[in-house]
Write an enzyme that holds these catalytic residues in place. Sequence first.
Site, PDB file in Angstrom:
ATOM      1  N   ILE A  68       2.685  55.160 -50.283  1.00  0.00           N
ATOM      2  CA  ILE A  68       2.584  53.961 -51.128  1.00  0.00           C
ATOM      3  C   ILE A  68       1.640  52.935 -50.492  1.00  0.00           C
ATOM      4  O   ILE A  68       0.768  52.375 -51.160  1.00  0.00           O
ATOM      5  CB  ILE A  68       3.986  53.346 -51.374  1.00  0.00           C
ATOM      6  CG1 ILE A  68       4.864  54.341 -52.145  1.00  0.00           C
ATOM      7  CG2 ILE A  68       3.877  52.021 -52.137  1.00  0.00           C
ATOM      8  CD1 ILE A  68       6.335  53.963 -52.254  1.00  0.00           C
TER       9      ILE A  68
ATOM     10  N   THR B  18       8.319  45.616 -51.890  1.00  0.00           N
ATOM     11  CA  THR B  18       8.727  46.611 -52.891  1.00  0.00           C
ATOM     12  C   THR B  18       9.370  47.793 -52.181  1.00  0.00           C
ATOM     13  O   THR B  18       9.543  48.849 -52.765  1.00  0.00           O
ATOM     14  CB  THR B  18       7.514  47.129 -53.702  1.00  0.00           C
ATOM     15  OG1 THR B  18       6.548  47.624 -52.771  1.00  0.00           O
ATOM     16  CG2 THR B  18       6.888  46.054 -54.565  1.00  0.00           C
ATOM     17  N   SER B  19       9.712  47.612 -50.894  1.00  0.00           N
ATOM     18  CA  SER B  19      10.173  48.758 -50.116  1.00  0.00           C
ATOM     19  C   SER B  19      11.699  48.862 -50.082  1.00  0.00           C
ATOM     20  O   SER B  19      12.280  49.645 -50.830  1.00  0.00           O
ATOM     21  CB  SER B  19       9.571  48.690 -48.719  1.00  0.00           C
ATOM     22  OG  SER B  19       9.644  49.951 -48.119  1.00  0.00           O
ATOM     23  N   ARG B  20      12.349  48.085 -49.249  1.00  0.00           N
ATOM     24  CA  ARG B  20      13.811  48.023 -49.227  1.00  0.00           C
ATOM     25  C   ARG B  20      14.217  46.609 -48.837  1.00  0.00           C
ATOM     26  O   ARG B  20      13.599  46.002 -47.947  1.00  0.00           O
ATOM     27  CB  ARG B  20      14.426  49.018 -48.229  1.00  0.00           C
ATOM     28  CG  ARG B  20      14.441  50.459 -48.675  1.00  0.00           C
ATOM     29  CD  ARG B  20      15.385  50.697 -49.882  1.00  0.00           C
ATOM     30  NE  ARG B  20      15.391  52.096 -50.295  1.00  0.00           N
ATOM     31  CZ  ARG B  20      14.629  52.605 -51.273  1.00  0.00           C
ATOM     32  NH1 ARG B  20      13.790  51.839 -51.931  1.00  0.00           N
ATOM     33  NH2 ARG B  20      14.721  53.889 -51.585  1.00  0.00           N
TER      34      ARG B  20
ATOM     35  N   ASP C  20      10.916  43.353 -55.254  1.00  0.00           N
ATOM     36  CA  ASP C  20      11.445  44.324 -56.217  1.00  0.00           C
ATOM     37  C   ASP C  20      12.748  44.908 -55.678  1.00  0.00           C
ATOM     38  O   ASP C  20      13.363  45.743 -56.328  1.00  0.00           O
ATOM     39  CB  ASP C  20      10.399  45.436 -56.432  1.00  0.00           C
ATOM     40  CG  ASP C  20      10.807  46.416 -57.522  1.00  0.00           C
ATOM     41  OD1 ASP C  20      11.218  45.949 -58.608  1.00  0.00           O
ATOM     42  OD2 ASP C  20      10.737  47.641 -57.283  1.00  0.00           O
TER      43      ASP C  20
ATOM     44  N   GLU D 212      21.366  44.346 -53.276  1.00  0.00           N
ATOM     45  CA  GLU D 212      21.105  44.668 -54.689  1.00  0.00           C
ATOM     46  C   GLU D 212      22.166  45.557 -55.333  1.00  0.00           C
ATOM     47  O   GLU D 212      22.358  45.517 -56.551  1.00  0.00           O
ATOM     48  CB  GLU D 212      19.714  45.299 -54.861  1.00  0.00           C
ATOM     49  CG  GLU D 212      19.572  46.689 -54.259  1.00  0.00           C
ATOM     50  CD  GLU D 212      18.166  47.268 -54.448  1.00  0.00           C
ATOM     51  OE1 GLU D 212      17.182  46.593 -54.087  1.00  0.00           O
ATOM     52  OE2 GLU D 212      18.071  48.385 -54.971  1.00  0.00           O
TER      53      GLU D 212
ATOM     54  N   HIS E 165      14.153  46.397 -58.924  1.00  0.00           N
ATOM     55  CA  HIS E 165      13.882  47.752 -58.406  1.00  0.00           C
ATOM     56  C   HIS E 165      13.255  48.643 -59.491  1.00  0.00           C
ATOM     57  O   HIS E 165      13.749  49.728 -59.796  1.00  0.00           O
ATOM     58  CB  HIS E 165      15.172  48.382 -57.856  1.00  0.00           C
ATOM     59  CG  HIS E 165      14.888  49.351 -56.739  1.00  0.00           C
ATOM     60  ND1 HIS E 165      15.653  49.421 -55.594  1.00  0.00           N
ATOM     61  CD2 HIS E 165      13.923  50.295 -56.568  1.00  0.00           C
ATOM     62  CE1 HIS E 165      15.175  50.353 -54.794  1.00  0.00           C
ATOM     63  NE2 HIS E 165      14.118  50.891 -55.367  1.00  0.00           N
ATOM     64  N   GLN E 166      12.155  48.157 -60.045  1.00  0.00           N
ATOM     65  CA  GLN E 166      11.474  48.909 -61.099  1.00  0.00           C
ATOM     66  C   GLN E 166      10.109  49.415 -60.657  1.00  0.00           C
ATOM     67  O   GLN E 166       9.346  49.930 -61.473  1.00  0.00           O
ATOM     68  CB  GLN E 166      11.339  48.051 -62.361  1.00  0.00           C
ATOM     69  CG  GLN E 166      10.427  46.834 -62.169  1.00  0.00           C
ATOM     70  CD  GLN E 166      10.162  46.079 -63.455  1.00  0.00           C
ATOM     71  OE1 GLN E 166      10.938  45.220 -63.836  1.00  0.00           O
ATOM     72  NE2 GLN E 166       9.067  46.374 -64.122  1.00  0.00           N
TER      73      GLN E 166
ATOM     74  N   PHE F 155       9.214  52.008 -59.137  1.00  0.00           N
ATOM     75  CA  PHE F 155       9.006  53.445 -59.376  1.00  0.00           C
ATOM     76  C   PHE F 155       8.918  53.771 -60.863  1.00  0.00           C
ATOM     77  O   PHE F 155       8.572  54.895 -61.226  1.00  0.00           O
ATOM     78  CB  PHE F 155      10.207  54.228 -58.793  1.00  0.00           C
ATOM     79  CG  PHE F 155      11.454  54.077 -59.634  1.00  0.00           C
ATOM     80  CD1 PHE F 155      12.211  52.933 -59.585  1.00  0.00           C
ATOM     81  CD2 PHE F 155      11.845  55.089 -60.516  1.00  0.00           C
ATOM     82  CE1 PHE F 155      13.345  52.773 -60.370  1.00  0.00           C
ATOM     83  CE2 PHE F 155      12.976  54.949 -61.314  1.00  0.00           C
ATOM     84  CZ  PHE F 155      13.726  53.787 -61.235  1.00  0.00           C
TER      85      PHE F 155
HETATM   86  P1  NAI Z   1       6.068  57.194 -46.432  1.00  0.00           P
HETATM   87  O1  NAI Z   1       7.072  57.884 -45.578  1.00  0.00           O
HETATM   88  O2  NAI Z   1       4.959  57.980 -47.041  1.00  0.00           O
HETATM   89  O3  NAI Z   1       5.399  55.988 -45.603  1.00  0.00           O
HETATM   90  C1  NAI Z   1       6.117  55.123 -44.795  1.00  0.00           C
HETATM   91  C2  NAI Z   1       5.177  54.646 -43.697  1.00  0.00           C
HETATM   92  O4  NAI Z   1       5.858  53.662 -42.917  1.00  0.00           O
HETATM   93  C3  NAI Z   1       4.726  55.762 -42.738  1.00  0.00           C
HETATM   94  O5  NAI Z   1       3.334  55.753 -42.598  1.00  0.00           O
HETATM   95  C4  NAI Z   1       5.434  55.408 -41.446  1.00  0.00           C
HETATM   96  O6  NAI Z   1       4.722  55.802 -40.288  1.00  0.00           O
HETATM   97  C5  NAI Z   1       5.515  53.894 -41.570  1.00  0.00           C
HETATM   98  N1  NAI Z   1       6.482  53.305 -40.659  1.00  0.00           N
HETATM   99  C6  NAI Z   1       7.655  53.821 -40.205  1.00  0.00           C
HETATM  100  N2  NAI Z   1       8.222  52.988 -39.319  1.00  0.00           N
HETATM  101  C7  NAI Z   1       7.381  51.916 -39.216  1.00  0.00           C
HETATM  102  C8  NAI Z   1       7.424  50.735 -38.462  1.00  0.00           C
HETATM  103  N3  NAI Z   1       8.425  50.471 -37.620  1.00  0.00           N
HETATM  104  N4  NAI Z   1       6.409  49.854 -38.594  1.00  0.00           N
HETATM  105  C9  NAI Z   1       5.359  50.118 -39.419  1.00  0.00           C
HETATM  106  N5  NAI Z   1       5.273  51.240 -40.156  1.00  0.00           N
HETATM  107  C10 NAI Z   1       6.272  52.122 -40.053  1.00  0.00           C
HETATM  108  O7  NAI Z   1       6.914  56.433 -47.552  1.00  0.00           O
HETATM  109  P2  NAI Z   1       6.407  55.908 -48.960  1.00  0.00           P
HETATM  110  O8  NAI Z   1       6.554  56.970 -49.975  1.00  0.00           O
HETATM  111  O9  NAI Z   1       5.099  55.245 -48.798  1.00  0.00           O
HETATM  112  O10 NAI Z   1       7.534  54.815 -49.283  1.00  0.00           O
HETATM  113  C11 NAI Z   1       7.693  53.656 -48.510  1.00  0.00           C
HETATM  114  C12 NAI Z   1       8.993  52.995 -48.894  1.00  0.00           C
HETATM  115  O11 NAI Z   1       8.900  52.488 -50.226  1.00  0.00           O
HETATM  116  C13 NAI Z   1      10.206  53.935 -48.942  1.00  0.00           C
HETATM  117  O12 NAI Z   1      10.800  54.069 -47.672  1.00  0.00           O
HETATM  118  C14 NAI Z   1      11.117  53.243 -49.906  1.00  0.00           C
HETATM  119  O13 NAI Z   1      11.987  52.415 -49.161  1.00  0.00           O
HETATM  120  C15 NAI Z   1      10.204  52.379 -50.763  1.00  0.00           C
HETATM  121  N6  NAI Z   1      10.174  52.780 -52.173  1.00  0.00           N
HETATM  122  C16 NAI Z   1      10.434  51.824 -53.128  1.00  0.00           C
HETATM  123  C17 NAI Z   1      10.410  52.153 -54.466  1.00  0.00           C
HETATM  124  C18 NAI Z   1      10.648  51.131 -55.535  1.00  0.00           C
HETATM  125  O14 NAI Z   1      10.902  51.516 -56.695  1.00  0.00           O
HETATM  126  N7  NAI Z   1      10.547  49.848 -55.262  1.00  0.00           N
HETATM  127  C19 NAI Z   1      10.176  53.541 -54.886  1.00  0.00           C
HETATM  128  C20 NAI Z   1       9.833  54.438 -53.814  1.00  0.00           C
HETATM  129  C21 NAI Z   1       9.869  54.068 -52.503  1.00  0.00           C
END
Ligand code: NAI
Length: 330
Positions: free
Chosen positions: A154, A231-233, A257, A262, A294-295, A297
């Site tokens: 992302i 938008t992460s957690r 988001d 939540e 949380h939309q 996705f």
């Molecule tokens: P991903 O696993 O592809 O990327 C996560 C990145 O964070 C990796 O490059 C990793 O090395 C890095 N990371 C890990 N620990 C770290 C730290 N301490 N400091 C800096 N970077 C660090 O995951 P993706 O698919 O990009 O998703 C990221 C997050 O987005 C998910 O964990 C999830 O919480 C959230 N998410 C939110 C959605 C929503 O609807 N709002 C939907 C999908 C995911």
Amino acid sequence: MKIAFFSTKNYDIASFEAVNNGRHELEFFEEQLNSRNAILAEGFDAVCVFVNDKINSTAIAALEKLNIKAIAFRCAGYNNLNLEVARKSGMKVVRVPAYSPQAVAEHAVALILTLNRKIHKAYNRVRENNFSIENLTGINLYGKTIGVIGTGLIGKAFCEIMLGFGCRVLAHDIFEQEALKQKGINYLSLDDVLVQSDILSLHCPLLPETHHLINKESLTKMKQGAMLINTSRGGLLNTQDVIESLKARHLGYLGIDVYEQEAGIFFRDLSESIIEDDTISRLLTFPNVIITGHQGFFTKEALEQIAVTTLNSFTAIESGQALDERVVIA
Ligand code: NAI
């Protein structure tokens, strides 16, 4: 396989039934999976869960007792799972690692544009025949510095969009991506990214190391008037510290988001209820804060991909085929 789906909404039923083709027997429960509701999985082979189900050690023990063979997360993040206990159980645990990174990245950009150009206010004004543009001033994104924490799927998609806007993009990640460096992204320490960014967007997972990554100390390092997007957690922010920073006129804008508390609020229509959570209620009073439920996705393409990947994992587990290692959590 006979699969019990928890925390389901009509759009889950529609997207999963559209791609199932009779392969599996699907039953959809509105209830959240937690230690109390795990009993609903009696007679099923597997369960499918979402972001706010609580798969703690008690829930895992209850599922094991019911002979559940697999838990599938129909999402990427799995911070709501007791990973250690899950690994010790005999159950397979899978997720959907990448269903549409662009969906979440584009939502982060939507929050930025809305906050910056005050579209939420303009929309309301114009509907009331108020065509004044007083106080709707924004800034050009072109040339501004964007900080990205986490450049996985992302974060990478987000970096690429912001490069397209003509922004200077800085990043911090524990793993640096060569391909992004070649596109002009500078990897720096977390502190340097905090200090230099006009807009900071979080795309790292919620882990013990990233819990409350944004707190009083990190907020103080950010530029006065900066924008924070999450938008992460929700747990990446210490929400109380964020509120204090907004009240002190230090943090300029907040777009979220996700919210640490939540569960019990998001994905529900509470328009006729009294919200007990004073923290989210306080956040909603700020003119420079936007919250979506949380939309990130939530696009047609992402829903389809979630259903395809999840059902393919169940098929592979049922037939003993090897799973793609990216989907396996435990
Ligand atoms: P991903 O696993 O592809 O990327 C996560 C990145 O964070 C990796 O490059 C990793 O090395 C890095 N990371 C890990 N620990 C770290 C730290 N301490 N400091 C800096 N970077 C660090 O995951 P993706 O698919 O990009 O998703 C990221 C997050 O987005 C998910 O964990 C999830 O919480 C959230 N998410 C939110 C959605 C929503 O609807 N709002 C939907 C999908 C995911």
